[in-house]
Scaffold this active site. Structure first.
Site, short mmCIF file in Angstrom:
data_model
loop_
_atom_site.label_atom_id
_atom_site.label_comp_id
_atom_site.label_asym_id
_atom_site.label_seq_id
_atom_site.Cartn_x
_atom_site.Cartn_y
_atom_site.Cartn_z
N CYS B 438 0.83 -1.21 0.00
CA CYS B 438 0.00 0.00 0.00
C CYS B 438 0.86 1.25 0.00
CB CYS B 438 -0.86 0.05 1.25
SG CYS B 438 -2.17 -1.13 1.27
N GLU B 440 4.11 1.44 2.12
CA GLU B 440 5.22 1.23 3.03
C GLU B 440 6.57 1.45 2.35
OE1 GLU B 440 2.22 -0.64 2.50
OE2 GLU B 440 2.78 -2.51 3.46
#
Lengths: 309, 793
Positions: B438, B440
């Site tokens: 997502c 990170e």
């Protein structure tokens, strides 16, 4: 008075401050709506902008039926049976009902604010104006109605280095206009009809002042864009649109004209104010209607966009 | 550089056909991998685990069905049927067994499963009883930890039941030296190792496993070469025959050897991508800086005239379609947190090089174009933005955003680089970061980031604080004081801090338990062979072989906590218009007969997302309390815990398990997503929302923050619409936001898509850190997306 000669404590009535406005001047802008207007256009989508004084609006769909408003009203102006809740003739605008209306069904249209309060709000998006080439746009109502307050606000914007746009009906005196123009970077000038008879009949005032002021702005060198609200049964005929475009073109300094299609998004607000929508039964123009008018404007030698930019 | 509409929207007939092929069928569960790994494990009982894993992979890659789909130019399948899902019984399998009958009937992420497959899987699963990662992890957890999980304080479900994934390997290295090069490296390491050292024994086993795995990858590719030659022989169409022969040549050379051309580089890349996802089902296998490591091959071929830009674009488009051929079956509960078959293969363009100069190149643009052409959810495309990002690239990205796919996601170098440096990453490595899954950030090819370690419901901790440590009728946390006894707001905050301290300590126990279990039962030799320092240290990633090691659990419910704290502070303690008793009993009854009080909480207390310091600062503090607690801890791989603030779509199920909150939120309704304001509470427009969100500390949340904004298409019309969107991104990043993404789709369209899903099968929307087909989502997630405030002006 501040260092800039500004009266930061000057007060006026504002009914909305709208951030991230992208259709009223270049870039990302904050739109300041000043309350009060000399005209009474029946298609007006901001009826709460028309009167100078504050007004109570009642949004029935927010009401949770707690009836606290009834209990606190000192003048007996709350009428639960009335669709717009408030008996305006009895109301003294004390705002007690609004204080206890947690669901925000009763709200005050118009807040008294100082120049400083508004500038503080405008500063919050400074970074966006800079990144997008945006700035501040003043609208109404008619911002010139509160001319001294308006002038202070414009001066405040200039002190912050912001690009300023004004949206005006053109109703102001020559003298005020000349005083304010040096503080303005872009004028969005509404021209509603070239035919004075029709103009008078629909909006209640002659168009002579508007046209004179349009010429004045054009001559001043301040950038101007002409805006025409396209209202069915009033001004959407090819003859009027062509006449308006020709007039705008004749000013020399005007290169661009925006056609703003009539819409009914403000209709509900008449009910909130306990008024009747005066323009019932009119259908907004279609996209192809608008494109036809756009072609007419372009044939007069102007750039044209539908819906502003 | 503004690309014309025609270019953005045109897609070749081949790509059209590939996409139709992929989406013509409902995804199916396949048993082949599960059966093969089970067979292999039965044969290798006496060997060390790392070698058993390598031998299992060898068996899978040598015996699974290989398929070349119609019109494909880049080959390498994970399942025989398009978008099918292999099964990984070694992580967990009991949930699947119990969901056999509902997989095809559930509301989101539907899979077909044949009776034959069920039978084969049932047999295979028997072997794994008591041998899974999941079962071992559970043994390691404290009873209190399990209770906190059961009460919905946090979930470590992702890695508790599946592989870890969430990694980016050193793709550039494979492209440059091939697996033969990696084998040579492992052999050299073995040769120079000191055999008298006590760690030699394990090191040798690991390196042996690496060699087996690398050879297996080469075998897999040669099977495609043979298949392509066979298909070519039988092909009637001379054009396709030539293509198949070219595919055969590619697969005979890569990934064994260094890629010699752009085409070979793409094929080699894809083999790596596919095999990683056959070795483990951990998702978020992120290609990261694809435009950087592929560019030399592109430049060389275009300069020499070996390939035209158009042909190169078509190959890229083919690869983009291929990313969508990867799938994963999740349990029904998880589909609510990870809705829409997401695979999170994050591919990022732009940014700066390790030396700190702008990294934008032609391929950066072509990658964005491939997304515009294919309009598919994968890869999750992203863009790095810094002060020197050319406007042309940013505008190109905005143009793709405007297509309404929810992509690309925008990341801020000016926050992420210092955030990584603060975690001990070198400046050069930090500048070379990419994004996993997502949101990170990490340095690819050197990091085992364990990024999606948990979702932690900070709103639930607030609820527990209000209930003096009780949750669902049980004393779950410490007794930190009856809510009605608090004399000041600060006293309440202290209690919240103490509860947070306790529950974060349980979270750490949960994560470390799962971490250890992966190290013992599922070390991954193939994946480890491509991440620095595994070969050097002679250790798998799961045992601490990577250069950088982190564990990143996510806080969820930031805005709800901020809004709740603001309501308590203002209405209870400052203005004293509500008593603690009134508030407590209203919350206990979920505001039954207390709608006026709820409205007061909603409308008379400031809400996060409107650029009001009094609440924004409390949201910041609420998030910081979580973040500061998390970063205190270490993981078993020798790395630090680092917090993130993003929910994937866990804000929906986590909200379902959270009682009424003082922000006026009703029991069971979704929490705010990511660091975004609560849906519908940000009424001052997008710039105000952006300003509020930028007041959070995005540096400490170095595992990533996620900010969703939704725009009505009319707000972004025309050239000025693009410029304004770009300005909004730049302004957010000037104010040190970390990530932002946009859904550009009208509410009417989404509502219509709910009613007439068949009309909208191709509608891709941003869910959280990823995009998915709207119609594949569970209705609750669809509703959540519709509810997110839409900005139209």
């Amino acid at each position: 008075m501040s260092a800039y000669g500004l009266d930061l404590q000057a007060k006026g009535i504002v009914f909305d401050i709208q951030r991230f406005s992208v259709h009223d001047g270049p870039g990302i802008r904050t739109l300041v709506f000043l309350k009060g207007c000399p005209l009474r256009c029946p298609w007006c989508s901001n009826p709460e902008s028309q009167r100078l004084e504050r007004e109570i609006m009642f949004i029935a769909s927010n009401c949770i039926g707690c009836n606290k408003c009834l209990a606190v009203c000192p003048t007996g102006a709350i009428d639960l049976d009335l669709p717009s809740r408030v008996r305006r003739e009895k109301c003294n605008l004390c705002g007690k009902c609004i204080e206890v209306c947690y669901a925000a069904a009763l709200i005050m249209a118009g807040q008294e604010k100082t120049v400083e309060m508004i500038l503080d709000e405008l500063k919050k998006d400074n970074i966006y104006y800079r990144r997008s080439g945006g700035g501040i746009t003043f609208s109404g109502g008619e911002p010139f109605i509160q001319q001294d307050f308006f002038e202070q606000l414009l001066a405040g914007c200039k002190a912050n280095g912001w690009h300023t746009t004004i949206e005006t009906t053109g109703f102001t005196t020559k003298k005020v206009l000349k005083r304010v123009l040096p503080l303005v970077d872009l004028v969005l000038m509404d021209i509603k009809h070239m035919n004075d008879q029709k103009h008078k009949k629909y909006v209640g005032r002659s168009n002579k002042t508007v046209l004179r002021n349009a010429r004045l702005v054009a001559a001043s060198g301040v950038q101007m864009i002409v805006r025409v609200p396209v209202i069915p049964q009033f001004n959407n005929d090819l003859i009027n649109i062509r006449a308006t475009a020709n007039f705008a073109h004749s000013l020399g300094a005007v290169k661009e004209l925006h056609l703003l299609p009539y819409h009914r998004l403000g209709q509900k607000k008449y009910g909130y104010l306990g008024r009747k929508y005066p323009f019932e039964g009119i259908t907004p123009p279609t996209r192809s209607d608008m494109n036809r008018l756009k072609t007419v404007v372009e044939s007069c030698g102007l750039r044209c966009s539908v819906g502003g930019a | 550089m503004v690309v014309s509409k025609k270019e953005v929207n045109s897609v070749s007939p081949r790509i059209q056909k590939l996409i139709e092929g992929l989406y013509s069928v409902t995804p199916e569960i396949e048993s082949e991998r599960a059966v093969l790994i089970t067979k292999s494990f039965k044969e290798t009982e006496s060997l060390p685990m790392i070698v058993r894993r390598a031998k299992a992979l060898e068996k899978i890659l040598s015996e699974m069905t290989v398929v070349i789909r119609d019109e494909e130019l880049i080959v390498g399948n994970l399942t025989a049927s398009p978008r099918g899902a292999q099964i990984f019984p070694e992580f967990s399998n009991k949930w699947l067994l119990s969901e056999f009958e509902t997989l095809a009937k559930r509301k989101g992420d539907v899979f077909l499963i044949s009776e034959q497959t069920k039978k084969a899987l049932r047999e295979a699963f028997q072997y794994w009883d008591g041998r899974t990662v999941n079962e071992l992890a559970e043994q390691y957890m404290f009873p209190e930890t399990r209770e906190a999980i059961a009460a919905g304080v946090f979930t470590v479900g992702n890695y508790f039941f599946n592989g870890v994934g969430h990694i980016s390997v050193d793709y550039a290295k494979v492209l440059a030296i091939g697996f033969n090069g990696i084998i040579a490296e492992a052999e050299a390491e073995m040769a120079k190792a000191d055999t008298s050292k006590p760690d030699y024994i394990k090191k040798k086993q690991f390196l042996t496993a690496v060699i087996i795995a690398a050879k297996a990858a080469i075998t897999y590719a040669t099977r495609f070469a043979a298949l392509a030659r066979d298909l070519a022989k039988r092909s009637q169409d001379p054009r396709r025959r030539d293509e198949l022969l070219q595919i055969a040549e590619n697969c005979e050379w890569v990934p064994a050897n260094p890629a010699r051309s752009f085409y070979e580089a793409l094929q080699s890349f894809w083999f790596v991508q596919a095999i990683i996802q056959l070795e483990s089902n951990g998702h978020s296998i992120s290609p990261m800086r694809f435009d950087q490591y592929i560019y030399p091959y592109y430049k060389q071929d275009v300069t020499s005239g070996k390939i035209t830009r158009e042909k190169a674009q078509e190959l890229l488009d083919c690869l983009w379609v291929k990313f969508n051929d990867v799938n994963k079956v999740r349990d029904e509960g998880s589909t609510k947190a990870f809705g829409g078959y997401p695979m999170f293969q994050n591919l990022i363009v732009g940014g700066q090089t390790a030396d700190g100069v702008d990294a934008t190149n032609e391929l950066s643009f072509m990658c964005l174009e491939a997304t515009a052409h294919t309009k598919l959810p994968q890869p999750s495309i992203s863009i790095r933005v810094w002060n020197k990002t050319p406007d042309s690239l940013l505008l190109k990205a905005c143009e793709v955003t405007r297509l309404g796919l929810g992509m690309p996601a925008y990341y801020n170098d000016e926050v992420i680089i210092p955030a990584l440096v603060s975690r001990g990453v070198t400046l050069r490595d930090a500048r070379d970061y990419g994004i996993i899954g997502c949101v990170e950030p990490q340095k690819g090819g050197k990091t085992e980031g364990w990024h999606d370690a948990a979702f932690f419901n900070i709103a639930k901790v607030l609820e527990i604080t209000i209930n003096n440590g009780m949750a669902n009728g049980k004393q779950l946390g410490p007794q930190t004081g009856e809510f009605t006894s608090f004399k000041s707001f600060e006293e309440f905050m202290d209690a919240y801090r103490k509860q947070m301290e306790y529950f974060v300590s349980l979270l750490i126990n949960a994560d470390n338990s799962v971490d250890l279990a992966h190290g013992e039962r599922a070390p991954l030799p193939f994946l480890s062979s491509m991440v620095e320092d595994c070969i050097g240290k002679g250790k798998s990633l799961q045992e601490g072989g990577a250069h950088y090691n982190f564990t990143g659990p996510q806080g969820v419910g930031v805005a709800n906590v901020g809004d709740s704290l603001a309501a308590i502070k203002k209405l209870v303690f400052d203005e004293k218009v509500i008593t603690l008793n009134e508030l407590k009993s209203a919350l206990d009854s979920n505001f039954a007969d207390k709608e006026d009080l709820r409205q007061m909480l909603l409308n008379r207390a400031p809400k996060f997302g409107n650029d009001m310091d009094e609440v924004d600062n409390l949201a910041r503090e609420g998030a910081l309390i979580y973040c500061r607690e998390v970063e205190k801890y270490l993981n078993p791989r020798g790395g630090q815990f680092q917090p993130g603030l993003y929910p994937v779509s866990a804000n929906v199920p986590m909200g379902a398990g959270t009682g009424a909150t003082p922000d006026g939120r009703l029991e069971g309704t979704p929490l705010a997503d990511g660091v975004s304001p609560v849906s519908g509470r940000d009424s001052a427009g997008p710039t105000a929302a952006v300003n509020s969100v930028s007041k959070l500390d995005h540096h400490i949340a170095s595992n990533g923050t996620l900010f969703n904004q939704k725009f009505h298409p009319s707000a972004l019309e025309g050239e000025s619409g693009l410029q304004n969107l770009a300005a909004l991104v730049r302004s957010y990043f000037d104010q040190k936001g970390l990530h932002v993404q946009f859904n550009v789709v009208s509410r009417e369209k989404l509502l219509d898509a709910q009613k007439n899903p068949d009309k909208y099968r191709d509608l891709v929307v941003r869910v959280a850190g990823y995009s998915a087909h709207f119609t594949s989502l569970d209705k609750t997630i669809q509703d959540d997306i519709i509810a997110r405030t839409e900005h139209i002006f």
